[in-house]
Design a protein around this motif. Structure first.
Motif, PDB file in Angstrom:
ATOM      1  N   THR A  44      -4.575 -11.169  12.016  1.00 46.24           N
ATOM      2  CA  THR A  44      -6.061 -10.434  11.777  1.00 46.24           C
ATOM      3  C   THR A  44      -6.137  -9.684  10.510  1.00 46.24           C
ATOM      4  O   THR A  44      -5.339  -8.939  10.049  1.00 46.24           O
ATOM      5  CB  THR A  44      -6.748  -9.972  13.112  1.00 46.24           C
ATOM      6  OG1 THR A  44      -5.825  -8.793  13.165  1.00 46.24           O
ATOM      7  CG2 THR A  44      -6.583 -10.685  14.318  1.00 46.24           C
ATOM      8  N   GLY A  45      -7.440  -9.934   9.803  1.00 49.08           N
ATOM      9  CA  GLY A  45      -7.516  -9.174   8.598  1.00 49.08           C
ATOM     10  C   GLY A  45      -8.918  -8.276   8.726  1.00 49.08           C
ATOM     11  O   GLY A  45      -9.619  -8.412   9.524  1.00 49.08           O
ATOM     12  N   VAL A  46      -9.001  -7.514   7.775  1.00 48.76           N
ATOM     13  CA  VAL A  46     -10.212  -6.591   7.592  1.00 48.76           C
ATOM     14  C   VAL A  46     -10.946  -6.880   6.153  1.00 48.76           C
ATOM     15  O   VAL A  46     -10.187  -6.991   5.076  1.00 48.76           O
ATOM     16  CB  VAL A  46      -9.499  -5.275   7.680  1.00 48.76           C
ATOM     17  CG1 VAL A  46     -10.837  -4.193   7.433  1.00 48.76           C
ATOM     18  CG2 VAL A  46      -9.129  -4.751   9.168  1.00 48.76           C
ATOM     19  N   ILE A  47     -12.023  -6.937   6.415  1.00 52.85           N
ATOM     20  CA  ILE A  47     -13.087  -7.242   5.147  1.00 52.85           C
ATOM     21  C   ILE A  47     -13.978  -6.069   5.063  1.00 52.85           C
ATOM     22  O   ILE A  47     -14.633  -5.864   6.232  1.00 52.85           O
ATOM     23  CB  ILE A  47     -13.511  -8.682   4.984  1.00 52.85           C
ATOM     24  CG1 ILE A  47     -12.798  -9.453   5.258  1.00 52.85           C
ATOM     25  CG2 ILE A  47     -14.622  -8.513   3.781  1.00 52.85           C
ATOM     26  CD1 ILE A  47     -13.199 -10.990   5.262  1.00 52.85           C
ATOM     27  N   ILE A  48     -14.515  -5.095   4.161  1.00 53.03           N
ATOM     28  CA  ILE A  48     -15.175  -3.985   4.205  1.00 53.03           C
ATOM     29  C   ILE A  48     -16.286  -4.274   3.089  1.00 53.03           C
ATOM     30  O   ILE A  48     -15.872  -4.781   2.057  1.00 53.03           O
ATOM     31  CB  ILE A  48     -14.629  -2.852   3.922  1.00 53.03           C
ATOM     32  CG1 ILE A  48     -13.688  -2.558   2.570  1.00 53.03           C
ATOM     33  CG2 ILE A  48     -13.768  -2.612   5.231  1.00 53.03           C
ATOM     34  CD1 ILE A  48     -13.242  -1.260   2.421  1.00 53.03           C
TER      35      ILE A  48
END
Length: 248
Positions: free
Chosen positions: A138-142
């Motif tokens: 899983t990845g994180v985008i801000i």
């Protein structure tokens, strides 16, 4: 996790319509991902779960945009199987760290621990495997969307665990005093500065566009994550084009 390794860039729309058939159609069209929107529009965690299933069944990456930095909602978005969580209104490095903490299990974060969820194959995945797998899968985008974030961008870019820095041009235009004027020189200047700073640190940048020409402009400048318009707008444009041609 990254789906940028094999492609120069990826492109996909925001999705607000509650019917997951639109997700399937996006996949058939060749889009790389869909951003399932919980910030704006009528969907909920419960309804969006069907969209995630549709995306994964048709091999398109499901991204869920949550409405805010909320540990519970971030955890639920990942529990139902989103590949990426996208979080708006990040203004400081501490905001970014809070998102990573909520999205990752120990030792990278402190996400609520539960394996009785869809992301763990409803407990079919061994517990010894799931938590490490989840951190990698899983990845994180801000979202960087305003002048406060722009002033703090150097520190935000140093935060580990963030996969994509997403520039929101509409909110940025408002913070620049020109709401809606996403092509205004003030807005473009700030966006380009963020892209350049991120590139110098090897960070992936994304943004929102509404035309192929705009997409190509930002791709040429190094942007790799292109959010192309919104399902309702795409549908309207297609309908309007048909009506105008028939009536011409």
């Amino acid at each position: 996790m990254s789906f940028f390794e094999k492609k120069k860039f990826v492109v996909g729309p925001f999705m607000k319509v509650s019917d997951p058939a639109l997700v399937e159609i996006a996949a058939f069209s060749g889009f790389d991902f869909v951003i399932l929107d919980l910030e704006h529009g009528p969907n909920s965690i419960e309804t969006i779960q069907g969209h995630v299933r549709a995306a994964q069944a048709k091999n398109i990456v499901p991204v869920i945009r949550v409405p805010e930095i909320n540990e519970n909602v971030i955890s639920k978005a990942l529990d139902i199987g989103a590949d990426y969580v996208q979080v708006p209104q990040i203004e400081t490095a501490e905001d970014a760290r809070r998102v990573v903490k909520a999205a990752k299990f120990y030792p990278e974060g402190a996400r609520g621990v539960c394996r009785y969820v869809r992301a763990a194959d409803y407990v079919a995945m061994p517990k010894e495997q799931y938590f490490g797998h989840a951190n990698k899968a899983t990845g994180v985008i801000i979202h960087i969307e305003g002048n406060i974030a722009f002033k703090n961008i150097d520190e935000i870019l140093k935060v580990d665990g963030v996969d994509v820095i997403f520039i929101g041009p509409y909110d940025m235009s408002q913070s620049c005093g020109v709401p809606g004027q996403v092509d205004h020189p003030k807005v473009i200047s700030q966006m380009k500065e963020i892209v350049d700073k991120a590139a110098s640190l090897g960070k992936v940048v994304g943004t929102f566009v509404e035309s192929p020409e705009s997409a190509k402009q930002w791709i040429d400048l190094g942007v790799k994550y292109i959010a192309y318009a919104v399902d309702v707008g795409i549908y309207y444009d297609a309908c309007k084009t048909i009506v105008d041609k028939v009536n011409a």
